[in-house]
Design an enzyme around this catalytic site. Structure first.
Site, PDB file in Angstrom:
ATOM      1  N   ASP A 194       0.828  -1.200   0.000  1.00 38.66           N
ATOM      2  CA  ASP A 194       0.000   0.000   0.000  1.00 38.66           C
ATOM      3  C   ASP A 194       0.868   1.257   0.000  1.00 38.66           C
ATOM      4  OD1 ASP A 194      -2.312   1.433   0.024  1.00 38.66           O
ATOM      5  OD2 ASP A 194      -2.771   1.110   2.147  1.00 38.66           O
ATOM      6  N   ASN A 242     -10.792  -2.603  -6.131  1.00 38.58           N
ATOM      7  CA  ASN A 242      -9.986  -1.612  -6.856  1.00 38.58           C
ATOM      8  C   ASN A 242     -10.622  -1.159  -8.187  1.00 38.58           C
ATOM      9  OD1 ASN A 242      -6.719  -2.862  -5.768  1.00 38.58           O
ATOM     10  ND2 ASN A 242      -7.955  -1.199  -4.970  1.00 38.58           N
TER      11      ASN A 242
HETATM   12  C1  FPP Z   1      -1.741   0.226  -3.372  1.00 39.85           C
HETATM   13  O1  FPP Z   1      -1.344   1.560  -3.387  1.00 39.85           O
HETATM   14  C2  FPP Z   1      -1.292  -0.471  -4.516  1.00 39.85           C
HETATM   15  C3  FPP Z   1      -2.086  -1.026  -5.496  1.00 39.85           C
HETATM   16  C4  FPP Z   1      -3.542  -1.018  -5.513  1.00 39.85           C
HETATM   17  C5  FPP Z   1      -1.474  -1.666  -6.647  1.00 39.85           C
HETATM   18  C6  FPP Z   1      -0.338  -2.558  -6.330  1.00 39.85           C
HETATM   19  C7  FPP Z   1       0.454  -2.768  -7.518  1.00 39.85           C
HETATM   20  C8  FPP Z   1       1.795  -2.741  -7.585  1.00 39.85           C
HETATM   21  C9  FPP Z   1       2.699  -2.538  -6.444  1.00 39.85           C
HETATM   22  C10 FPP Z   1       2.486  -2.903  -8.835  1.00 39.85           C
HETATM   23  C11 FPP Z   1       2.272  -4.148  -9.573  1.00 39.85           C
HETATM   24  C12 FPP Z   1       2.519  -5.413  -8.928  1.00 39.85           C
HETATM   25  C13 FPP Z   1       2.899  -6.511  -9.592  1.00 39.85           C
HETATM   26  C14 FPP Z   1       2.939  -7.831  -8.943  1.00 39.85           C
HETATM   27  C15 FPP Z   1       3.304  -6.444 -10.980  1.00 39.85           C
HETATM   28  P1  FPP Z   1      -2.448   2.665  -3.439  1.00 39.85           P
HETATM   29  O2  FPP Z   1      -2.680   3.031  -4.854  1.00 39.85           O
HETATM   30  O3  FPP Z   1      -3.677   2.197  -2.730  1.00 39.85           O
HETATM   31  O4  FPP Z   1      -1.757   3.810  -2.662  1.00 39.85           O
HETATM   32  P2  FPP Z   1      -2.473   4.904  -1.768  1.00 39.85           P
HETATM   33  O5  FPP Z   1      -3.092   4.187  -0.617  1.00 39.85           O
HETATM   34  O6  FPP Z   1      -1.332   5.777  -1.359  1.00 39.85           O
HETATM   35  O7  FPP Z   1      -3.474   5.607  -2.628  1.00 39.85           O
END
Ligand code: FPP
Length: 248
Positions: A26, A74
């Site tokens: 996250d 998501n």
């Molecule tokens: C959470 O951060 C992250 C995600 C919803 C996406 C996770 C994806 C990756 C780390 C990259 C791809 C992974 C692979 C395995 C290729 P957020 O967007 O919720 O952050 P925030 O809480 O700060 O808004």
């Protein structure tokens, strides 16, 4: 359906490292916003950390790593962010496939594939097939995954087996249900890490984490280094896991 290993619910006391670590990655969005960049920039940086953490696993004795890449919730994000993430997943698979193969990583995907674009599902299937002979690290990527959704889908399939007369309702116990989960070939996670300071499990591995240890860290995922991962993994060995039993 083969079950490699069912639940790990034997007290093992202190000393053993986590065999299976699950990570809620996250903080990509906030990391990008702090730099005045679009959220997708943070997701790109997040992919680099995935690579680094996967590479760190063998030396730390972590055999199974499961990462939460996209949840069933998501889809509520903007269409641009969802499309960007899907592109990122396609690119990750295409670009990393050969390195993952060479490095002994076996990749699996969990989650409901039905809503994912066919092109991506094809790449996922191909990568699973390509790496199925590997055994150094087992990387599981949760994509369109939700714990409740997974248990619901398992229950539906179980109900169908009963309806078809292949199972009796008397056969339905925790072990039988676990055989219908997406994770049926994986051991339960020993340790669940969540980055970015949020102390929630957000529908991740609800069934499987019944006895997991949790570690919540403030670091945003794109800043989560191999060193921090190692510190948490080493710290796990000092925890006293009792699985509901009494300490020796
Ligand atoms: C959470 O951060 C992250 C995600 C919803 C996406 C996770 C994806 C990756 C780390 C990259 C791809 C992974 C692979 C395995 C290729 P957020 O967007 O919720 O952050 P925030 O809480 O700060 O808004």
């Amino acid at each position: 359906m083969a079950v490699v290993q069912a639940t790990t619910t034997e007290p093992d006391g202190e000393g053993a490292g986590p065999r299976h670590v699950a990570v809620i990655m996250d903080g990509n969005g906030r990391w990008a916003q702090l730099r005045g960049r679009p959220r997708l920039y943070g997701h790109h940086a997040g992919v680099r950390r995935v690579r680094e953490i996967v590479e760190a696993c063998p030396a730390l004795g972590v055999k199974y790593l499961t990462v939460f890449a996209f949840s069933t919730e998501n889809w509520k994000r903007t269409q641009a962010e969802v499309a960007g993430l899907m592109m990122l997943f396609r690119r990750y698979i295409t670009r990393e496939a050969q390195d993952l193969l060479k490095n002994g990583v076996r990749v699996r995907f969990i989650g409901d594939r039905i809503r994912l674009e066919p092109r991506l599902v094809e790449l996922m299937d191909d990568l699973e097939l390509l790496t199925q002979g590997n055994d150094r690290v087992h990387l599981t990527v949760a994509l369109n995954y939700g714990g409740r959704d997974e248990v619901t889908r398992a229950a539906r399939r179980l109900a169908y087996e009963v309806e078809q007369g292949r199972l009796s309702h008397r056969d339905v116990d925790a072990e039988t249900l676990a055989r219908f989960l997406d994770t049926h070939v994986l051991p339960d996670p020993d340790l669940v890490i969540r980055t970015s300071g949020e102390a929630r499990i957000s529908n991740f591995l609800l069934w499987q984490s019944a006895y997991a240890e949790y570690e919540f860290v403030d670091t945003l995922w794109p800043d989560f280094t191999r060193a921090e991962f190692a510190r948490i993994v080493h710290g796990f060995a000092h925890r006293n896991r009792r699985f509901g039993a009494v300490s020796a």
